[in-house]
Design a protein around this motif. Structure first.
Motif, PDB file in Angstrom:
ATOM      1  N   GLY A   3       1.263  -1.192   0.138  1.00  0.00           N
ATOM      2  CA  GLY A   3       0.102   0.194   0.656  1.00  0.00           C
ATOM      3  C   GLY A   3       0.454   1.196  -0.090  1.00  0.00           C
ATOM      4  O   GLY A   3       0.965   1.565  -0.584  1.00  0.00           O
ATOM      5  N   ARG A   4       2.042   1.154   0.602  1.00  0.00           N
ATOM      6  CA  ARG A   4       2.799   2.754   0.066  1.00  0.00           C
ATOM      7  C   ARG A   4       3.460   2.446  -0.623  1.00  0.00           C
ATOM      8  O   ARG A   4       3.344   3.538  -0.804  1.00  0.00           O
ATOM      9  CB  ARG A   4       3.829   1.897   2.009  1.00  0.00           C
ATOM     10  N   ARG A  11       2.697   1.332  -3.427  1.00  0.00           N
ATOM     11  CA  ARG A  11       1.769   2.416  -4.471  1.00  0.00           C
ATOM     12  C   ARG A  11       1.666   3.838  -4.182  1.00  0.00           C
ATOM     13  O   ARG A  11       1.313   4.670  -5.335  1.00  0.00           O
ATOM     14  CB  ARG A  11      -0.104   1.418  -4.493  1.00  0.00           C
ATOM     15  N   ARG A  12       1.157   4.227  -3.340  1.00  0.00           N
ATOM     16  CA  ARG A  12       1.204   5.264  -2.686  1.00  0.00           C
ATOM     17  C   ARG A  12       2.601   5.973  -3.618  1.00  0.00           C
ATOM     18  O   ARG A  12       2.299   7.741  -3.249  1.00  0.00           O
ATOM     19  CB  ARG A  12       1.319   6.091  -1.332  1.00  0.00           C
ATOM     20  N   THR A  13       3.444   5.340  -3.125  1.00  0.00           N
ATOM     21  CA  THR A  13       4.949   6.777  -2.732  1.00  0.00           C
ATOM     22  C   THR A  13       5.243   6.114  -4.865  1.00  0.00           C
ATOM     23  O   THR A  13       5.979   7.134  -5.337  1.00  0.00           O
ATOM     24  CB  THR A  13       5.766   6.033  -1.991  1.00  0.00           C
ATOM     25  N   PRO A  61       3.558   5.469  -7.790  1.00  0.00           N
ATOM     26  CA  PRO A  61       1.733   5.165  -8.042  1.00  0.00           C
ATOM     27  C   PRO A  61       2.436   4.967  -9.972  1.00  0.00           C
ATOM     28  O   PRO A  61       1.760   3.986 -10.472  1.00  0.00           O
ATOM     29  CB  PRO A  61       0.929   6.375  -8.582  1.00  0.00           C
TER      30      PRO A  61
END
Length: 313
Positions: free
Chosen positions: A111-112, A114-116, A118
Motif C-alpha cells: 500500500g505504501r 503504491r502511494r509513493t 504510483p
C-alpha cells in the motif's frame, strides 16, 4: 545535425534577431550566424529570411521548426524519464508471495509503495514457497516472499531477510467440538481429518506428527490460508496454518493454539544480491520505512554479502 542546432534555430525564430537570439543562448552573434548558415546548408533549404524588419522563418523554416520543437521537447522528456527511472519511480517490479503474507506485512508495504511510486507497474503472483524461489532464481521474479530459507542451486546468491514469525494454530467450524477450546495437542489432531497446504504437508508439519505421518497423508490439500479457513468452516476438517491466520475475520470459524507451541519457519523475503534495479532499491526503502526491524536486519545482510556490498541497494 546536433541538438544545439535545433535550439539555435528555435531561439532565432522566437527573437527574430541574431543579436537577441545569441544573447538568450549565451553565445556571440557571429558563431550563431555561422551555425544557422551551416544548418541551412545541411538541410538544403533556406530556413530564415533576413529582412530589414528582422529574421523570420521561411515556409521551409516553419516546417523545420515544428519538428525541432517536438524533438527538443522529447529530448527534455527523455532526460526526465531517465532521471525518474534511475530513482525507481518508473519501471516494473515482479513479486511472488505465499497467501499468508497478504495478511501481514504485505498490505502495509505494498500500500505504501503504491502511494509513493504510483507509476511503477506491480506484477503480483501468489506462489508456494518452492515455486516462488525457483521463479526468483530463474529471473522471473524480482522479490519472493515465502516460508523458510530458499533452497536449491543458486540460493546462496540470494539475500533473504525474515519479515515475520508464526506458530501453528488450528481453525475449526463453530459447530466443531474443538470450537470452545483454547488449545489442541498433536495426538488430538492426528485423530481428526485435516486441511493443510501442500507446502506445509510436505515439509515443516511432518515433525509435529512424529514417525506416523498418516494424518498428513490423508489430509485435504488447500492452496492458501483462506481456503483452509473456508474448508474448516464447511466442517471439512481441522485446518492448520500460521498464527497470522487469526487476522481472518469470519463468524463461522474459531481458532485454537497447538500445544506444545509449534513454531513455523519464518516468513522471509528474498531477492537476488546482484540485482541493481532502482525499482527494487525503491521497494526495499519502503520495506525499511514500513518495517524498521526488518530494515535494520536487511542493511546488515547487504553489508555482509560480497555481491551486494558495492551495489546501489
Amino acid at each position: 545535425m546536433e541538438a544545439r542546432h535545433l535550439r539555435y534555430a528555435v531561439a532565432l525564430a522566437e527573437h527574430q534577431h541574431f543579436g537577441r537570439a545569441a544573447a538568450s543562448l549565451g553565445i556571440a552573434q557571429p558563431p550563431l550566424s555561422t551555425q544557422i548558415a551551416a544548418l541551412e546548408r545541411e538541410v538544403g533549404e533556406r530556413l530564415f529570411d533576413r529582412t530589414s524588419r528582422g529574421v523570420v522563418p521561411t515556409a521551409a523554416g516553419e516546417a523545420f521548426l515544428a519538428r525541432a520543437r517536438t524533438a527538443l521537447a522529447e529530448m527534455r522528456l527523455a532526460g526526465v524519464d531517465a532521471a525518474r527511472a534511475a530513482r525507481g519511480e518508473t519501471g516494473r517490479l515482479r513479486i511472488g508471495f505465499i497467501g499468508s503474507a497478504l495478511l501481514d506485512p504485505l498490505p502495509g508495504v505494498l500500500g505504501r509503495f503504491r502511494r509513493t511510486h504510483p507509476e511503477v507497474r506491480l506484477s503480483l503472483q501468489e506462489l508456494d514457497s518452492p515455486t516462488g524461489t525457483a521463479a526468483l532464481l530463474d529471473g522471473e521474479l524480482d522479490v519472493a516472499v515465502g516460508r523458510g530459507s530458499p533452497r536449491g542451486a543458486g540460493a546462496e546468491d540470494l539475500i533473504t531477510v525474515p519479515i515475520g514469525g508464526d506458530h501453528l494454530v488450528a481453525v475449526v467450524s463453530v459447530a466443531h467440538p474443538f470450537a470452545g477450546r483454547r488449545t489442541i495437542d498433536a495426538e488430538q489432531l492426528a485423530r481428526e481429518p485435516l486441511v493443510v497446504s501442500q507446502d506445509a504437508a510436505s515439509s515443516y508439519l511432518r515433525p509435529l506428527f512424529g514417525p506416523d505421518p498418516a494424518a498428513l497423508e490423508t489430509a485435504t490439500m488447500a492452496r492458501d490460508i483462506h481456503t483452509i479457513a473456508g474448508l474448516a468452516a464447511c466442517s471439512a476438517g481441522v485446518g492448520l496454518g500460521p498464527s497470522r491466520m487469526r487476522l481472518i475475520t469470519r463468524k463461522d470459524i474459531r481458532f485454537c493454539d497447538v500445544t506444545p507451541r509449534f513454531r513455523l519457519p519464518d516468513l522471509r523475503m528474498s531477492f537476488r544480491a546482484t540485482d541493481r534495479s532502482p525499482v527494487l532499491a525503491a521497494y526495499l526503502s519502503v520495506v525499511r520505512a514500513n518495517c524498521p526491524k526488518v530494515g535494520s536486519h536487511l542493511d546488515d545482510l547487504l553489508a555482509r554479502h560480497p555481491s551486494a556490498v558495492a551495489g546501489a541497494l
